[in-house]
Motif scaffolding. Structure first.
Motif, short mmCIF file in Angstrom:
data_model
loop_
_atom_site.label_atom_id
_atom_site.label_comp_id
_atom_site.label_asym_id
_atom_site.label_seq_id
_atom_site.Cartn_x
_atom_site.Cartn_y
_atom_site.Cartn_z
N THR A 119 0.82 -1.21 0.00
CA THR A 119 0.00 0.00 0.00
C THR A 119 0.85 1.26 0.00
N ALA A 120 0.34 2.27 -0.65
CA ALA A 120 0.96 3.61 -0.64
C ALA A 120 0.04 4.54 0.13
N THR A 121 0.61 5.26 1.10
CA THR A 121 -0.17 6.14 1.96
C THR A 121 0.50 7.50 2.03
N ARG A 122 -0.32 8.54 1.99
CA ARG A 122 0.23 9.89 2.14
C ARG A 122 0.72 10.09 3.57
N SER A 123 1.87 10.76 3.68
CA SER A 123 2.43 11.09 4.99
C SER A 123 2.96 12.51 4.90
N GLY A 124 2.18 13.47 5.39
CA GLY A 124 2.57 14.86 5.25
C GLY A 124 2.59 15.25 3.78
N ASP A 125 3.72 15.75 3.33
CA ASP A 125 3.87 16.13 1.92
C ASP A 125 4.37 14.99 1.06
N GLY A 126 4.64 13.84 1.65
CA GLY A 126 5.22 12.73 0.90
C GLY A 126 4.36 11.48 0.97
N TRP A 127 5.00 10.36 0.64
CA TRP A 127 4.34 9.07 0.60
C TRP A 127 5.18 8.05 1.37
N VAL A 128 4.50 7.05 1.94
CA VAL A 128 5.19 5.92 2.55
C VAL A 128 4.55 4.64 2.02
N LEU A 129 5.36 3.58 1.93
CA LEU A 129 4.90 2.30 1.41
C LEU A 129 5.03 1.23 2.50
N SER A 130 4.09 0.28 2.48
CA SER A 130 4.15 -0.85 3.42
C SER A 130 3.71 -2.11 2.69
N GLY A 131 4.50 -3.17 2.85
CA GLY A 131 4.17 -4.43 2.20
C GLY A 131 5.40 -5.27 1.98
N THR A 132 5.21 -6.40 1.31
CA THR A 132 6.29 -7.35 1.04
C THR A 132 6.41 -7.59 -0.45
N LYS A 133 7.62 -7.51 -0.97
CA LYS A 133 7.89 -7.80 -2.38
C LYS A 133 8.84 -8.99 -2.47
N ASN A 134 8.44 -9.99 -3.23
CA ASN A 134 9.28 -11.18 -3.42
C ASN A 134 8.68 -12.03 -4.53
N PRO A 135 9.47 -12.46 -5.51
CA PRO A 135 10.91 -12.22 -5.67
C PRO A 135 11.19 -10.87 -6.35
N VAL A 136 12.27 -10.25 -5.93
CA VAL A 136 12.76 -9.03 -6.56
C VAL A 136 14.13 -9.37 -7.14
N LEU A 137 14.17 -9.65 -8.43
CA LEU A 137 15.43 -10.03 -9.07
C LEU A 137 16.38 -8.83 -9.08
N ALA A 138 17.61 -9.07 -8.67
CA ALA A 138 18.64 -8.04 -8.49
C ALA A 138 18.35 -7.15 -7.30
N GLY A 139 17.33 -7.48 -6.53
CA GLY A 139 16.98 -6.66 -5.38
C GLY A 139 18.00 -6.69 -4.27
N ASP A 140 18.85 -7.72 -4.23
CA ASP A 140 19.84 -7.83 -3.16
C ASP A 140 20.96 -6.80 -3.30
N VAL A 141 21.18 -6.31 -4.53
CA VAL A 141 22.28 -5.36 -4.76
C VAL A 141 21.78 -4.01 -5.25
N ALA A 142 20.47 -3.84 -5.36
CA ALA A 142 19.92 -2.62 -5.95
C ALA A 142 20.13 -1.42 -5.04
N ASP A 143 20.44 -0.29 -5.65
CA ASP A 143 20.52 0.99 -4.94
C ASP A 143 19.18 1.70 -4.91
N THR A 144 18.41 1.54 -5.99
CA THR A 144 17.11 2.19 -6.13
C THR A 144 16.08 1.17 -6.59
#
Length: 369
Positions: free
Chosen positions: A133-158
């Motif tokens: 889920t994506a939720t507004r937090s002040g002027d920005g956004w925050v995310l909560s949840g689980t992503k799997n599998p994320v290929l290359a996610g172990d070394v990703a910067d972004t």
């Protein structure tokens, strides 16, 4: 229609092949067991020849160039996450991002930033809704949840993350994975030597990719591009599997003659060649469709169905024709079979692709006599 590669495309293929020529089985096994799972020096060299920026803009090359590069990645079983760590998520940013966000792609093309597309979740199949889920937090956004599998996610910067928006639809967000704020990731090695991660997001600060609007169509286009990339990599792996198998038949002797003298074995090798050519034609079909601006999930399903069937046939026959040596870790053919099996099951197996095509039957006209 001209299916021949241009001189520039052939040069790109040859340059990539030469760069990856040092990947024998021993070196690859060493790299996949290392901490990062790939060679950072090779990653930098891929950046130098322009591979990591393909498709980001009109001047950097398009889908055909991506196809010929991924053919070579598959041919050498190179563990560098070119598709999942650069080209696929980079294309999403190039298509959907703001000017400031697209500026990140300069670092990606230079090999200084690794990306990952965090879309799939436990229990998510096909194009079902995401639970993150994506939720507004002040002027920005925050995310909560689980992503799997994320290929290359172990070394990703972004991370490019999909999340359900408060008003409905699925948005895309950028998350700074290197910062670690609200991000917990568990990296792992897949059975084919690749790397992935499970990523837990807990009120993680995120920046909308472009605008915080439904990006369902953009996600579909991204999955089509990934599917075409996997098809291209699989074709390269099949080509090398067939070459290794035919070379083995020409050199291995039984009853005083080489195995290539046995008609039944040469007929099986010929059947492997037919499977390869079917796969190659569908891989080109997928790439050319994207190059023409037609990012159609049905075309992706057609291509991946044939790629999966051909890959399974060639993998099984390669191991059978090699005998016991085909399944040893010291010999390459088993590693090609593992990679082709993983590609078949990424983004849905051949059975899943067939179900996608069955679901399209109502859109075709019925011929009556």
């Amino acid at each position: 229609m001209d299916f021949q590669l241009t001189d520039e495309q052939n040069l790109l293929a040859d340059t990539t092949r030469d760069l990856l020529s040092g990947y024998d089985t021993e070196k690859r096994n060493k790299m996949v067991e290392s901490e990062s799972g790939f060679d950072r020096q090779v990653w930098g060299q891929l950046a130098e020849i322009g591979v990591l920026g393909l498709g980001f803009d009109e001047d950097s090359g398009g889908q055909i160039e991506i196809m010929v590069v991924l053919n070579e990645i598959g041919r050498r079983l190179a563990p560098e996450p070119v598709l999942h760590g650069a080209l696929a998520p980079g294309a999403i940013i190039a298509e959907q991002g703001t000017d400031a966000q697209r500026a990140l792609l300069d670092d990606v093309a230079a090999g200084q930033r690794i990306l990952a597309f965090a879309h799939f979740e436990p229990g998510l199949r096909g194009s079902g809704p995401v639970k993150t889920t994506a939720t507004r937090s002040g002027d920005g956004w925050v995310l909560s949840g689980t992503k799997n599998p994320v290929l290359a996610g172990d070394v990703a910067d972004t991370l490019v993350v999909s999340a359900a928006l408060p008003d409905g639809g699925t948005g895309l967000f950028l998350v700074d994975a290197a910062d670690g704020t609200g991000v917990a990731r568990t990296g792992y090695r897949t059975f084919d030597g690749q790397r992935g991660a499970q990523i837990l997001l807990d009120s993680t600060p995120a920046e909308p990719l472009g605008e915080a609007v439904d990006a369902g169509e953009a996600i579909t286009r991204a999955l089509v591009r990934i599917s075409a990339g996997l098809c291209a990599e699989a074709v390269g792996a099949m080509e090398e599997s067939l070459r290794l198998t035919t070379d083995y038949l020409k050199s291995r002797k039984q009853f005083g003659v080489t195995l290539s003298k046995f008609q039944t074995l040469t007929q099986r090798a010929a059947d492997m060649y037919m499977s390869l050519e079917l796969a190659r034609s569908m891989g080109v079909y997928a790439a050319m469709s994207i190059a023409d601006g037609q990012l159609d999930p049905v075309i992706a399903a057609r291509s991946k169905l044939q790629i999966g069937r051909s890959g399974r046939h060639i993998s099984q026959e390669s191991i059978q024709l090699h005998g016991g040596i085909g399944v040893t870790a010291e010999y390459p053919i088993g590693h090609y079979a593992a990679r082709l099996t993983a590609i078949e099951h990424t983004l849905g197996s051949s059975t899943d692709q067939l179900h996608t095509l069955i679901g399209q039957l109502d859109s075709y006209q019925i011929v009556t006599l």
